[in-house]
Structure formats: structure tokens, C-alpha cells
Design a protein around this motif. Structure first.
Motif, PDB file in Angstrom:
ATOM      1  N   GLU A   1    -100.645 -67.229  -9.265  1.00  0.00           N
ATOM      2  CA  GLU A   1    -101.216 -66.463  -8.489  1.00  0.00           C
ATOM      3  C   GLU A   1    -100.089 -66.264  -7.226  1.00  0.00           C
ATOM      4  O   GLU A   1     -99.986 -65.308  -6.478  1.00  0.00           O
ATOM      5  CB  GLU A   1    -102.321 -66.806  -7.914  1.00  0.00           C
ATOM      6  CG  GLU A   1    -103.461 -66.364  -8.946  1.00  0.00           C
ATOM      7  CD  GLU A   1    -104.934 -67.150  -8.659  1.00  0.00           C
ATOM      8  OE1 GLU A   1    -105.126 -67.581  -7.415  1.00  0.00           O
ATOM      9  OE2 GLU A   1    -105.789 -67.211  -9.412  1.00  0.00           O
ATOM     10  N   LYS A   2     -99.405 -67.510  -6.953  1.00  0.00           N
ATOM     11  CA  LYS A   2     -98.709 -67.742  -5.736  1.00  0.00           C
ATOM     12  C   LYS A   2     -97.351 -67.139  -6.096  1.00  0.00           C
ATOM     13  O   LYS A   2     -96.509 -66.648  -5.347  1.00  0.00           O
ATOM     14  CB  LYS A   2     -98.479 -69.253  -5.414  1.00  0.00           C
ATOM     15  CG  LYS A   2     -97.650 -69.621  -4.121  1.00  0.00           C
ATOM     16  CD  LYS A   2     -97.632 -70.904  -4.010  1.00  0.00           C
ATOM     17  CE  LYS A   2     -96.741 -70.981  -2.748  1.00  0.00           C
ATOM     18  NZ  LYS A   2     -96.524 -72.560  -2.517  1.00  0.00           N
ATOM     19  N   GLY A   3     -96.952 -66.701  -7.419  1.00  0.00           N
ATOM     20  CA  GLY A   3     -95.480 -66.396  -7.863  1.00  0.00           C
ATOM     21  C   GLY A   3     -94.456 -67.367  -7.824  1.00  0.00           C
ATOM     22  O   GLY A   3     -93.363 -67.022  -7.898  1.00  0.00           O
ATOM     23  N   THR A   4     -94.675 -68.613  -7.972  1.00  0.00           N
ATOM     24  CA  THR A   4     -93.886 -69.592  -8.069  1.00  0.00           C
ATOM     25  C   THR A   4     -93.655 -70.285  -9.480  1.00  0.00           C
ATOM     26  O   THR A   4     -92.914 -71.357  -9.628  1.00  0.00           O
ATOM     27  CB  THR A   4     -94.206 -70.801  -6.880  1.00  0.00           C
ATOM     28  OG1 THR A   4     -95.716 -71.408  -7.098  1.00  0.00           O
ATOM     29  CG2 THR A   4     -93.923 -70.237  -5.577  1.00  0.00           C
ATOM     30  N   ALA A   5     -94.697 -69.913 -10.241  1.00  0.00           N
ATOM     31  CA  ALA A   5     -94.692 -70.436 -11.790  1.00  0.00           C
ATOM     32  C   ALA A   5     -93.394 -69.871 -12.627  1.00  0.00           C
ATOM     33  O   ALA A   5     -93.194 -68.767 -12.402  1.00  0.00           O
ATOM     34  CB  ALA A   5     -95.836 -70.182 -12.436  1.00  0.00           C
TER      35      ALA A   5
END
Length: 105
Positions: free
Chosen positions: A50-54
Motif C-alpha cells: 500500500e505504501k509502495g515500498t514493497a
């Protein structure tokens, strides 16, 4: 003939022999049940996406990782021979089963 069989001493779970070392109690995440750990990890993974850091593997990265793993495993010739024997045995068992059931050509 009167043979006497010596029974080994049975240690109860709370008893330890001289050679056994007492294990320290598990701490932190190691003390949690596997299901609970999985739940925590899932929440972390969802949050990272969701945060876009995966990090998401693309096909090239996945191919490279698979190649590295395959190369590392294939260097162990005994392991590879054992895998081959298992595959051959399973294939032969499948053929024999088909012959017994009248399914073979």
C-alpha cells in the motif's frame, strides 16, 4: 537360557541427562505461534504494498534468482544423483501401476 534385556532409563520431559543442555526459553518473535507470525508478516506485506515500498520481482530478476539457485544446487553431485534416482523410481512406480490397471499401451 535366561537372557536379561536391560531397559534404558526413560527420561521424563522435565528431566535432563548430564550431556543434555537446558534450552533457554524462546523470546520475542520466536515465542509466537507460527499462525500468529504469518498473520503479522501478512499485515507487513500488505502495508508495504500500500505504501509502495514493497519490492516486486520482474521476470528478469526472477529468472536470475532461479539460475543462481539452480547453479548452487547442481554443484552438489550427490544431491543431484539422489533427485534423479527418486524421479526414476516414481516414474517406474507409475508405469507399473498403469500396467497392473491395464492402462498402459
Amino acid at each position: 537360557m535366561n537372557h536379561k534385556v536391560e531397559q534404558p532409563e526413560q527420561n521424563l520431559p522435565c528431566q535432563r541427562t548430564e550431556t543434555q543442555k537446558a534450552r533457554p526459553p524462546k523470546k520475542g518473535f520466536a515465542s509466537l505461534a507460527k499462525g500468529h507470525l504469518h498473520e503479522i508478516a501478512s499485515k507487513g506485506g500488505r502495508a508495504a504494498h500500500e505504501k509502495g515500498t514493497a519490492h516486486e520481482f520482474n521476470s528478469e530478476e526472477a529468472r536470475s534468482a532461479g539460475r543462481k539457485g539452480g547453479f548452487a544446487v547442481s554443484r552438489n553431485r550427490e544431491h543431484m544423483a539422489a533427485i534423479g534416482r527418486m524421479g526414476g523410481a516414481k516414474r517406474q512406480a507409475g508405469r507399473l501401476g498403469a500396467l497392473r490397471n491395464g492402462l498402459a499401451k
